[in-house]
Design a protein around this motif. Structure first.
Motif, PDB file in Angstrom:
ATOM      1  N   UNK A 187       0.822  -1.201   0.000  1.00  0.00           N
ATOM      2  CA  UNK A 187       0.000   0.000   0.000  1.00  0.00           C
ATOM      3  C   UNK A 187       0.857   1.253   0.000  1.00  0.00           C
ATOM      4  N   UNK A 188       2.138   1.084  -0.267  1.00  0.00           N
ATOM      5  CA  UNK A 188       3.109   2.181  -0.275  1.00  0.00           C
ATOM      6  C   UNK A 188       3.561   2.404  -1.713  1.00  0.00           C
ATOM      7  N   UNK A 189       3.596   3.645  -2.185  1.00  0.00           N
ATOM      8  CA  UNK A 189       4.042   3.896  -3.559  1.00  0.00           C
ATOM      9  C   UNK A 189       5.517   3.550  -3.753  1.00  0.00           C
ATOM     10  N   UNK A 190       5.847   3.149  -4.973  1.00  0.00           N
ATOM     11  CA  UNK A 190       7.199   2.700  -5.281  1.00  0.00           C
ATOM     12  C   UNK A 190       7.762   3.463  -6.478  1.00  0.00           C
ATOM     13  N   UNK A 191       9.073   3.604  -6.488  1.00  0.00           N
ATOM     14  CA  UNK A 191       9.830   4.076  -7.644  1.00  0.00           C
ATOM     15  C   UNK A 191      10.968   3.090  -7.871  1.00  0.00           C
ATOM     16  N   UNK A 192      11.362   2.939  -9.110  1.00  0.00           N
ATOM     17  CA  UNK A 192      12.393   1.968  -9.455  1.00  0.00           C
ATOM     18  C   UNK A 192      13.509   2.665 -10.219  1.00  0.00           C
ATOM     19  N   UNK A 193      14.733   2.230  -9.968  1.00  0.00           N
ATOM     20  CA  UNK A 193      15.921   2.708 -10.689  1.00  0.00           C
ATOM     21  C   UNK A 193      16.457   1.547 -11.510  1.00  0.00           C
ATOM     22  N   UNK A 194      16.642   1.799 -12.792  1.00  0.00           N
ATOM     23  CA  UNK A 194      17.069   0.757 -13.712  1.00  0.00           C
ATOM     24  C   UNK A 194      18.093   1.340 -14.678  1.00  0.00           C
ATOM     25  N   UNK A 195      19.010   0.498 -15.106  1.00  0.00           N
ATOM     26  CA  UNK A 195      20.039   0.949 -16.034  1.00  0.00           C
ATOM     27  C   UNK A 195      20.956  -0.193 -16.420  1.00  0.00           C
ATOM     28  N   UNK A 196      21.863   0.096 -17.336  1.00  0.00           N
ATOM     29  CA  UNK A 196      22.827  -0.908 -17.755  1.00  0.00           C
ATOM     30  C   UNK A 196      23.767  -1.248 -16.608  1.00  0.00           C
ATOM     31  N   UNK A 409      16.405  13.828  -5.881  1.00  0.00           N
ATOM     32  CA  UNK A 409      15.622  13.627  -4.663  1.00  0.00           C
ATOM     33  C   UNK A 409      14.230  14.238  -4.809  1.00  0.00           C
ATOM     34  N   UNK A 410      14.178  15.456  -5.308  1.00  0.00           N
ATOM     35  CA  UNK A 410      12.874  16.098  -5.474  1.00  0.00           C
ATOM     36  C   UNK A 410      12.026  15.362  -6.518  1.00  0.00           C
ATOM     37  N   UNK A 411      12.642  14.870  -7.580  1.00  0.00           N
ATOM     38  CA  UNK A 411      11.892  14.127  -8.594  1.00  0.00           C
ATOM     39  C   UNK A 411      11.290  12.854  -7.999  1.00  0.00           C
ATOM     40  N   UNK A 412      11.990  12.203  -7.077  1.00  0.00           N
ATOM     41  CA  UNK A 412      11.460  10.994  -6.432  1.00  0.00           C
ATOM     42  C   UNK A 412      10.250  11.335  -5.563  1.00  0.00           C
ATOM     43  N   UNK A 413      10.365  12.392  -4.750  1.00  0.00           N
ATOM     44  CA  UNK A 413       9.241  12.783  -3.892  1.00  0.00           C
ATOM     45  C   UNK A 413       8.042  13.242  -4.717  1.00  0.00           C
ATOM     46  N   UNK A 414       8.294  13.920  -5.812  1.00  0.00           N
ATOM     47  CA  UNK A 414       7.200  14.379  -6.655  1.00  0.00           C
ATOM     48  C   UNK A 414       6.494  13.206  -7.322  1.00  0.00           C
ATOM     49  N   UNK A 415       7.236  12.173  -7.667  1.00  0.00           N
ATOM     50  CA  UNK A 415       6.635  11.009  -8.325  1.00  0.00           C
ATOM     51  C   UNK A 415       5.674  10.271  -7.408  1.00  0.00           C
ATOM     52  N   UNK A 416       5.981  10.190  -6.118  1.00  0.00           N
ATOM     53  CA  UNK A 416       5.126   9.463  -5.172  1.00  0.00           C
ATOM     54  C   UNK A 416       4.142  10.370  -4.453  1.00  0.00           C
ATOM     55  N   UNK A 417       4.149  11.666  -4.772  1.00  0.00           N
ATOM     56  CA  UNK A 417       3.196  12.588  -4.172  1.00  0.00           C
ATOM     57  C   UNK A 417       3.548  13.067  -2.790  1.00  0.00           C
TER      58      UNK A 417
END
Length: 444
Positions: A187-196, A409-417
């Motif tokens: 029930x917690x929003x998630x963000x993922x980091x992906x790359x080569x 950091x701000x982009x992560x917080x903005x993505x999850x509201x």
């Protein structure tokens, strides 16, 4: 019926059969089977009484035909008489009018050329949204490209730094999983980091969450593709933090479904690297998570600022577009292309070692590299990445700040509201702490 012959038997002329007289003696009427000639039929239907006398003297009366009623009898058709002739119509006399001259006298079959059409106007070409800002950078950390979104203000960046600096050190490793089906509900929003592989993803996560180098949450290694599992990290301002709770079924003590809970928090997922140095089988599990995880709010795709976009990167970006997953591009290892100048008495040092470094490159060269990414991350048809490109480096300190980390950091917080609501809760908790401190001082 014809007349009968004076013989013991009589012969019917219509059927030529000999019949006995007993039939006539019984008083039966014998009807002919064949139609009588019209002459005899007319005699039978003649007006007046008709009788038949048999040989023994019996008289049989024949009923004559009934005449037609006068009201129903048909009358011969008579042609109606024409109406009486009337006097012929005399039209009123016509007064001749004098001829009027034509208003626009033209010779017959005359053609006049039309007026020439106006020349075509050359309209200016519309400017695309993806145009670099004209104003030059205002500071050493002003190099990110926000071509469709608004850049964060100083208050936004300060809030993001405070959130991760205070709560990031209490982050917990929730679980490391190898298959998508083993992921717990959340029930917690998630963000993922992906790359080569070896794109600097784990080092960037350490810088974003503010972890101590002695207690690394995201392991780093010089070996490409070291991270082979999906690592879930929970961060929350709540003292209990983000955790995995297991509910029991019918109070029997049996463990039921697991669920990630945590009020006002978020989960950061460190995905395994893809490319030559990673396991090929991991591509299927990565796509399962990216396309099927409902709690996923945004995917941060890390690209090497020095090497640009590779075929594996294009494949991942196309998969995200087809699945409709929100994603954003971040250029890692920015120090390979650009290191801004430190203003005033500021210094440029390498993280951990303290080695002094010098500025390198220009903002124009970095923006040119960002502009080259647009055909791959923002195609003309269909959806694309978020309208901003961030650049960062977790290995260089300029004026005591890691390059571009506060923007990430701000982009992560903005993505999850959590860029607005959490800030209000954080401010209220700070006021409560100050109030408790004042009450304690008064009691003392």
């Amino acid at each position: 019926m014809s007349s009968l012959l004076p013989t013991p038997g009589w012969v019917c002329r219509s059927c030529l059969h000999i019949r006995g007289l007993a039939q006539q003696r019984r008083g039966l009427r014998v009807r002919p089977r064949a139609r009588q000639p019209p002459t005899e039929a007319s005699k039978l239907l003649a007006p007046g009484p008709q009788t038949i006398t048999l040989t023994d003297g019996t008289i049989i009366p024949i009923q004559s035909a009934q005449p037609l009623r006068p009201d129903t009898a048909s009358t011969p058709y008579t042609k109606p008489s024409p109406p009486p002739a009337e006097s012929p119509y005399q039209p009123p006399p016509i007064t001749p009018q004098p001829p009027q001259p034509a208003r626009n006298p033209r010779p017959p079959f005359s053609l006049e050329p039309s007026a020439p059409s106006p020349p075509l106007q050359s309209y200016p070409k519309s400017k695309t949204k993806a145009s670099p800002p004209e104003s030059p950078p205002t500071g050493p950390h002003d190099y990110n490209w926000y071509y469709e979104t608004a850049a964060p203000t100083t208050a936004h960046k300060s809030h993001a730094n405070t959130f991760f600096s205070q709560h990031g050190k209490h982050a917990t490793l929730l679980r490391s999983i190898a298959q998508f089906r083993t992921l717990p509900e959340t029930s917690v929003p998630e963000v993922a980091f992906i790359g080569r592989s070896n794109v600097g993803k784990s080092s960037l996560l350490n810088a974003v969450m503010g972890c101590d180098t002695k207690k690394l949450l995201a392991r780093t290694s010089s070996t490409p593709g070291f991270t082979k599992t999906m690592n879930l990290y929970g961060i929350a301002p709540d003292p209990s933090g983000v955790r995995i709770s297991a509910s029991s079924l019918h109070n029997s003590g049996d463990q039921g479904r697991e669920k990630i809970v945590g009020r006002g928090g978020l989960v950061i997922v460190d995905m395994p690297g893809y490319g030559a140095g990673s396991l090929t089988a991991w591509g299927t599990e990565i796509l399962k998570y990216l396309q099927s995880r409902k709690a996923l709010r945004r995917v941060f795709v890390l690209l090497d600022a020095e090497h640009g976009v590779k075929d594996k990167d294009r494949s991942i970006l196309a998969s995200l577009r087809l699945a409709g997953v929100s994603h954003q591009v971040v250029l890692s290892k920015m120090d390979k292309l650009y290191i801004p100048k430190a203003g005033g008495a500021g210094e440029i040092r390498k993280v951990g070692k303290g080695t002094k470094m010098k500025s390198k490159g220009t903002v124009g060269a970095l923006r040119a590299r960002m502009r080259e990414l647009l055909p791959d991350i923002k195609p003309p048809v269909g959806g694309g990445a978020l309208g901003e490109i961030l650049a960062c480096s977790s290995e260089v300190l300029v004026e005591g700040k890691r390059l571009g980390v506060e923007h990430v950091r701000y982009a992560v917080l903005k993505a999850v509201g959590l860029d607005g609501e959490e800030r209000k809760g954080f401010t209220e908790s700070t006021k409560k702490k100050k109030k408790k401190k004042l009450v304690g001082e008064v009691k003392a």
